[in-house]
Design a protein around this motif. Structure first.
Motif, PDB file in Angstrom:
ATOM      1  N   ILE A   1       4.504  -4.624 -38.327  1.00 49.19           N
ATOM      2  CA  ILE A   1       4.165  -5.352 -39.537  1.00 49.19           C
ATOM      3  C   ILE A   1       4.977  -4.361 -40.758  1.00 49.19           C
ATOM      4  O   ILE A   1       5.961  -4.830 -41.319  1.00 49.19           O
ATOM      5  CB  ILE A   1       2.970  -5.819 -40.286  1.00 49.19           C
ATOM      6  CG1 ILE A   1       2.791  -6.949 -39.202  1.00 49.19           C
ATOM      7  CG2 ILE A   1       3.078  -6.284 -41.406  1.00 49.19           C
ATOM      8  CD1 ILE A   1       1.269  -7.387 -39.405  1.00 49.19           C
ATOM      9  N   ASP A   2       4.403  -3.097 -40.826  1.00 45.81           N
ATOM     10  CA  ASP A   2       5.209  -2.077 -41.681  1.00 45.81           C
ATOM     11  C   ASP A   2       6.463  -1.906 -41.547  1.00 45.81           C
ATOM     12  O   ASP A   2       7.108  -1.641 -42.556  1.00 45.81           O
ATOM     13  CB  ASP A   2       4.285  -0.685 -41.403  1.00 45.81           C
ATOM     14  CG  ASP A   2       4.884   0.290 -42.558  1.00 45.81           C
ATOM     15  OD1 ASP A   2       4.453   0.106 -43.657  1.00 45.81           O
ATOM     16  OD2 ASP A   2       5.258   1.423 -41.962  1.00 45.81           O
ATOM     17  N   HIS A   3       6.870  -1.620 -40.151  1.00 49.11           N
ATOM     18  CA  HIS A   3       8.226  -1.339 -39.956  1.00 49.11           C
ATOM     19  C   HIS A   3       9.082  -2.609 -40.435  1.00 49.11           C
ATOM     20  O   HIS A   3      10.300  -2.521 -41.143  1.00 49.11           O
ATOM     21  CB  HIS A   3       8.547  -1.426 -38.551  1.00 49.11           C
ATOM     22  CG  HIS A   3      10.014  -1.114 -38.114  1.00 49.11           C
ATOM     23  ND1 HIS A   3      10.565  -0.052 -38.164  1.00 49.11           N
ATOM     24  CD2 HIS A   3      11.203  -2.275 -37.771  1.00 49.11           C
ATOM     25  CE1 HIS A   3      11.936  -0.066 -37.819  1.00 49.11           C
ATOM     26  NE2 HIS A   3      12.343  -1.329 -37.480  1.00 49.11           N
ATOM     27  N   LEU A   4       8.614  -3.955 -40.071  1.00 52.03           N
ATOM     28  CA  LEU A   4       9.302  -5.046 -40.656  1.00 52.03           C
ATOM     29  C   LEU A   4       9.730  -5.123 -41.999  1.00 52.03           C
ATOM     30  O   LEU A   4      10.842  -5.227 -42.834  1.00 52.03           O
ATOM     31  CB  LEU A   4       8.768  -6.430 -40.358  1.00 52.03           C
ATOM     32  CG  LEU A   4       9.294  -7.608 -40.525  1.00 52.03           C
ATOM     33  CD1 LEU A   4      10.738  -8.061 -39.560  1.00 52.03           C
ATOM     34  CD2 LEU A   4       8.419  -8.824 -40.104  1.00 52.03           C
ATOM     35  N   VAL A   5       8.449  -4.707 -43.054  1.00 54.39           N
ATOM     36  CA  VAL A   5       8.366  -4.935 -44.449  1.00 54.39           C
ATOM     37  C   VAL A   5       9.286  -3.828 -44.840  1.00 54.39           C
ATOM     38  O   VAL A   5       9.943  -4.042 -45.836  1.00 54.39           O
ATOM     39  CB  VAL A   5       7.157  -5.090 -45.152  1.00 54.39           C
ATOM     40  CG1 VAL A   5       7.062  -5.167 -46.315  1.00 54.39           C
ATOM     41  CG2 VAL A   5       6.347  -6.334 -44.422  1.00 54.39           C
ATOM     42  N   THR A   6       8.791  -2.584 -44.538  1.00 55.31           N
ATOM     43  CA  THR A   6       9.374  -1.556 -45.202  1.00 55.31           C
ATOM     44  C   THR A   6      10.806  -0.922 -44.679  1.00 55.31           C
ATOM     45  O   THR A   6      11.559  -0.673 -45.482  1.00 55.31           O
ATOM     46  CB  THR A   6       8.668  -0.321 -45.305  1.00 55.31           C
ATOM     47  OG1 THR A   6       8.168   0.049 -43.849  1.00 55.31           O
ATOM     48  CG2 THR A   6       7.266  -0.586 -45.900  1.00 55.31           C
ATOM     49  N   ILE A   7      11.234  -1.185 -43.533  1.00 53.92           N
ATOM     50  CA  ILE A   7      12.524  -0.665 -42.706  1.00 53.92           C
ATOM     51  C   ILE A   7      13.333  -1.802 -42.756  1.00 53.92           C
ATOM     52  O   ILE A   7      14.520  -1.857 -43.427  1.00 53.92           O
ATOM     53  CB  ILE A   7      12.299  -0.203 -41.508  1.00 53.92           C
ATOM     54  CG1 ILE A   7      11.174   1.140 -41.557  1.00 53.92           C
ATOM     55  CG2 ILE A   7      13.567   0.338 -40.951  1.00 53.92           C
ATOM     56  CD1 ILE A   7      11.615   2.146 -42.173  1.00 53.92           C
TER      57      ILE A   7
ATOM     58  N   SER B   1      11.566  -3.222 -48.385  1.00 51.89           N
ATOM     59  CA  SER B   1      10.563  -3.154 -49.437  1.00 51.89           C
ATOM     60  C   SER B   1      10.016  -1.734 -50.002  1.00 51.89           C
ATOM     61  O   SER B   1       9.755  -0.919 -48.992  1.00 51.89           O
ATOM     62  CB  SER B   1       9.286  -4.279 -49.032  1.00 51.89           C
ATOM     63  OG  SER B   1       8.274  -4.262 -50.056  1.00 51.89           O
ATOM     64  N   GLY B   2       9.687  -1.749 -51.245  1.00 50.40           N
ATOM     65  CA  GLY B   2       9.321  -0.460 -51.732  1.00 50.40           C
ATOM     66  C   GLY B   2       7.857  -0.512 -51.850  1.00 50.40           C
ATOM     67  O   GLY B   2       7.157   0.618 -52.205  1.00 50.40           O
TER      68      GLY B   2
END
Length: 108
Positions: A60-66, A70-71
């Motif tokens: 999920i982190d990869h999807l959102v931030t990469i 997203s900042g």
């Protein structure tokens, strides 16, 4: 696209300088999220779909931030992405109590 409205929120609303637009995720969500009941219903469905998926926190982190660039990142000491998504459900239910009522009826 599987998470079109979530991507739009995180990619567009939570840019690298998101904290200039509000004090926290809830503030930004309330300012940037559509007041439309139909759009709220769709983003709620997308959040629930992501929560019920077998995506890990890291995925999920990869999807959102990469991928979505997203900042915003959860506070590493107190938040998880799944927690952030559950908080967003609460914001939607506060904005549209009828959606909270619908969710309660579906669980029965």
């Amino acid at each position: 696209m599987m998470y079109e409205y979530l991507e739009d929120f995180f990619a567009g609303g939570m840019h690298q300088d998101w904290d200039l637009d509000g004090d926290g995720l809830e503030d930004i969500f309330r300012k940037r999220h559509s007041k439309s009941l139909d759009k709220s219903r769709i983003i709620l469905q997308e959040i629930e779909m992501m929560l019920s998926s077998d995506l890990s926190e890291e995925e999920i982190d990869h999807l959102v931030t990469i991928e979505w660039r997203s900042g915003y990142e959860p506070d590493e000491d107190t938040e998880t992405w799944r927690g952030v998504l559950r908080d967003m459900i609460g914001y939607i239910h506060d904005m549209h109590p009828e959606l909270a009522d619908e969710a309660g009826k579906e669980k029965k």
